[in-house]
Design an enzyme around this catalytic site. Structure first.
Site, PDB file in Angstrom:
ATOM      1  N   CYS A 102      -9.882   6.373   2.664  1.00  0.00           N
ATOM      2  CA  CYS A 102      -9.430   5.482   1.624  1.00  0.00           C
ATOM      3  C   CYS A 102      -9.183   3.951   2.145  1.00  0.00           C
ATOM      4  O   CYS A 102      -9.625   3.224   1.452  1.00  0.00           O
ATOM      5  CB  CYS A 102      -7.854   5.828   1.004  1.00  0.00           C
ATOM      6  SG  CYS A 102      -7.085   4.638  -0.051  1.00  0.00           S
ATOM      7  N   CYS A 198      -2.087   8.825   0.079  1.00  0.00           N
ATOM      8  CA  CYS A 198      -2.007   7.307  -0.580  1.00  0.00           C
ATOM      9  C   CYS A 198      -2.634   7.637  -2.206  1.00  0.00           C
ATOM     10  O   CYS A 198      -3.806   8.252  -2.096  1.00  0.00           O
ATOM     11  CB  CYS A 198      -2.699   6.271   0.357  1.00  0.00           C
ATOM     12  SG  CYS A 198      -2.400   4.747  -0.475  1.00  0.00           S
TER      13      CYS A 198
HETATM   14  N1  LIG Z   1      -1.550   1.152  -5.288  1.00  0.00           N
HETATM   15  C1  LIG Z   1      -1.702  -0.164  -4.529  1.00  0.00           C
HETATM   16  N2  LIG Z   1      -2.174  -1.158  -5.008  1.00  0.00           N
HETATM   17  C2  LIG Z   1      -2.577  -2.148  -4.233  1.00  0.00           C
HETATM   18  N3  LIG Z   1      -2.420  -2.366  -2.959  1.00  0.00           N
HETATM   19  C3  LIG Z   1      -1.955  -1.091  -2.075  1.00  0.00           C
HETATM   20  C4  LIG Z   1      -1.583  -0.034  -3.040  1.00  0.00           C
HETATM   21  N4  LIG Z   1      -1.093   1.186  -2.252  1.00  0.00           N
HETATM   22  C5  LIG Z   1      -1.400   0.394  -1.062  1.00  0.00           C
HETATM   23  N5  LIG Z   1      -1.492  -0.581  -1.010  1.00  0.00           N
HETATM   24  C6  LIG Z   1      -1.711  -1.546   0.011  1.00  0.00           C
HETATM   25  O1  LIG Z   1      -1.831  -1.096   1.203  1.00  0.00           O
HETATM   26  C7  LIG Z   1      -0.843  -1.562   2.108  1.00  0.00           C
HETATM   27  C8  LIG Z   1      -0.313  -0.003   2.869  1.00  0.00           C
HETATM   28  O2  LIG Z   1      -0.103   1.098   2.038  1.00  0.00           O
HETATM   29  P1  LIG Z   1       0.731   2.180   2.457  1.00  0.00           P
HETATM   30  O3  LIG Z   1       0.730   3.292   1.209  1.00  0.00           O
HETATM   31  O4  LIG Z   1       0.639   2.622   3.688  1.00  0.00           O
HETATM   32  O5  LIG Z   1       2.265   1.605   1.970  1.00  0.00           O
HETATM   33  P2  LIG Z   1       3.409   1.067   2.972  1.00  0.00           P
HETATM   34  O6  LIG Z   1       3.238   0.803   4.361  1.00  0.00           O
HETATM   35  O7  LIG Z   1       4.514   1.886   2.295  1.00  0.00           O
HETATM   36  O8  LIG Z   1       3.570  -0.347   2.257  1.00  0.00           O
HETATM   37  P3  LIG Z   1       4.207  -0.775   1.152  1.00  0.00           P
HETATM   38  O9  LIG Z   1       6.058  -0.917   1.445  1.00  0.00           O
HETATM   39  O10 LIG Z   1       3.909  -2.454   0.737  1.00  0.00           O
HETATM   40  O11 LIG Z   1       4.187   0.266   0.055  1.00  0.00           O
HETATM   41  C9  LIG Z   1       0.539  -1.679   1.165  1.00  0.00           C
HETATM   42  O12 LIG Z   1       1.177  -2.536   2.192  1.00  0.00           O
HETATM   43  C10 LIG Z   1      -0.483  -2.500   0.428  1.00  0.00           C
HETATM   44  O13 LIG Z   1      -0.757  -3.814   0.703  1.00  0.00           O
END
Ligand SMILES: Nc1ncnc2c1ncn2[C@@H]1O[C@H](COP(=O)(O)OP(=O)(O)OP(=O)(O)O)[C@@H](O)[C@H]1O
Length: 370
Positions: A102, A198
């Site tokens: 992804c 994700c």
């Molecule tokens: N639905 C989405 N739309 C846009 N960007 C996304 C989305 N999901 C994830 N991202 C991007 O990918 C990064 C890492 O995603 P991850 O799912 O690992 O979340 P995370 O580490 O929990 O971060 P966050 O606290 O920002 O959700 C996120 O910080 C964001 O910048």
């Protein structure tokens, strides 16, 4: 210090990390806009789908910061370039990691192209990794907070995409990220970290998989071929797993837990052994499919590195040898438990993430001797 004037599109997930990323970029003088991606269409409104709430949170944060939020649906690209591969891997008896694909195919490709369309040369995400230019080339480094480091998931992203991405929280520790969000009144300050795949989210995994792949029940056997139980379909089991085998009370075996030690796809047999540290649960070497090297090529000097064979694992020392097919052979200093085909091997030179590849085969000392 010069003030950055470029436009940056931040991937806004509705989580705290991307919220603080946007805030930091604004503070640094960038022209910031957000993008919320929706990459999974099904299940709207069910208990599994949090996309609506996440979008609302992303919007609330953007409103608070006074930035524009775009939305895009990449579900078709996600299905074609990530999910179909994910299913094919399960069908082949392996345990894939869709978040790695992804990142390579969606977050650091489709998203980058989309950002360009919006007039931005750079994107940003809330991943816990750092970027550093060494010898004139961008390198991917582990996040400063090693507890949260996400370089494992980004190892397949090419250098050119890393060079166009900012990682504003990679230089800070998670508790500080939450404190910053709290200080600025961001709605996501106390939001729980996301779990699960994700975009697909957390759900009863076997039910989910059953929607796409037919389950083929078969027998569970010992390595000697003694039938000790029944499995629901090989795809539901992961090497090293203990729970869910339903074996017990066999008079001919001691009362010790059973663990998945292998899958025989041809015979549709799940192999189980007793004891968490049974030798068959350990591998001392492995081979990968073609590697994704962040720099586009293997390191100039082969030899000693550290590796992870799964996300939540400390790095272990190993020796590598590159192969003609683009993969690597890895020999661990110490045997590793439950190294799983389909998962990725990721190589490091101290804090620098070099790249990685999908694990194709594993061996243990006995097999090597044979
Ligand atoms: N639905 C989405 N739309 C846009 N960007 C996304 C989305 N999901 C994830 N991202 C991007 O990918 C990064 C890492 O995603 P991850 O799912 O690992 O979340 P995370 O580490 O929990 O971060 P966050 O606290 O920002 O959700 C996120 O910080 C964001 O910048």
């Amino acid at each position: 210090m010069s003030v950055p004037t470029g436009k940056v599109i931040v991937g806004m997930s509705g989580g705290v990390d991307s919220s603080v990323s946007a805030l930091r970029l604004l503070e640094q003088g960038y022209q910031v806009e957000g993008l919320f991606m929706k990459n999974w269409d099904e299940d709207d409104g069910t208990e599994y789908c949090t996309a609506k709430d996440d979008l609302a949170d992303a919007q609330a944060v953007c409103d608070r910061l006074g930035i524009k939020l775009h939305t895009a649906n990449f579900a078709a690209e996600y299905w074609d370039n990530v999910f179909e591969h994910f299913l094919a891997e399960y069908k082949a008896g392996r345990t894939p990691n869709p978040d790695i694909l992804c990142n390579r195919e969606i977050k650091f490709k489709v998203f980058l192209d989309y950002a360009e369309m919006l007039g931005a040369e750079m994107i940003a995400t809330g991943h816990y990794v750092r970027q550093q230019v060494r010898d004139g080339r961008p390198r991917l480094l582990k996040g400063l907070d090693h507890n949260k480091d996400q370089s494992y998931f980004l190892h397949a992203v090419p250098e050119a995409a890393i060079a166009r991405t900012l990682f504003p929280v990679g230089e800070i520790e998670k508790p500080e990220v939450r404190a910053i969000a709290e200080r600025h009144g961001l709605a996501t300050a106390r939001k729980k970290d996301s779990t699960g795949i994700c975009f697909i989210g957390e759900r009863r995994f076997s039910d989910f998989l059953r929607q796409y792949l037919p389950a083929q029940p078969g027998t569970i056997q010992t390595p000697d071929g003694d039938v000790i139980g029944e499995h629901m379909g090989l795809m539901y089991y992961t090497l090293g797993q203990r729970q869910g085998l339903g074996i017990g009370g066999l008079a001919r075996y001691p009362e010790e837990p059973w663990y998945v030690a292998g899958k025989d796809l041809e015979r549709n047999v799940l192999i189980a052994v007793q004891g968490k540290h049974h030798p068959l649960l350990y591998s001392d070497s492995l081979a990968t499919e073609a590697m994704d090297w962040i720099a586009g090529e293997p390191p100039a000097t082969e030899g000693r590195f550290t590796a992870k064979t799964r996300y939540r694992q400390s790095d272990v020392p190993c020796t590598i040898r590159t192969c003609d097919d683009g993969g690597v052979e890895v020999l661990f200093d110490d045997p590793q438990r439950a190294v799983t085909p389909g998962q990725s091997l990721v190589l490091y030179d101290n804090d620098i993430c070099l790249g990685g590849g999908v694990i194709r085969s594993t061996w243990n000392a006995q097999e090597r001797a044979a």
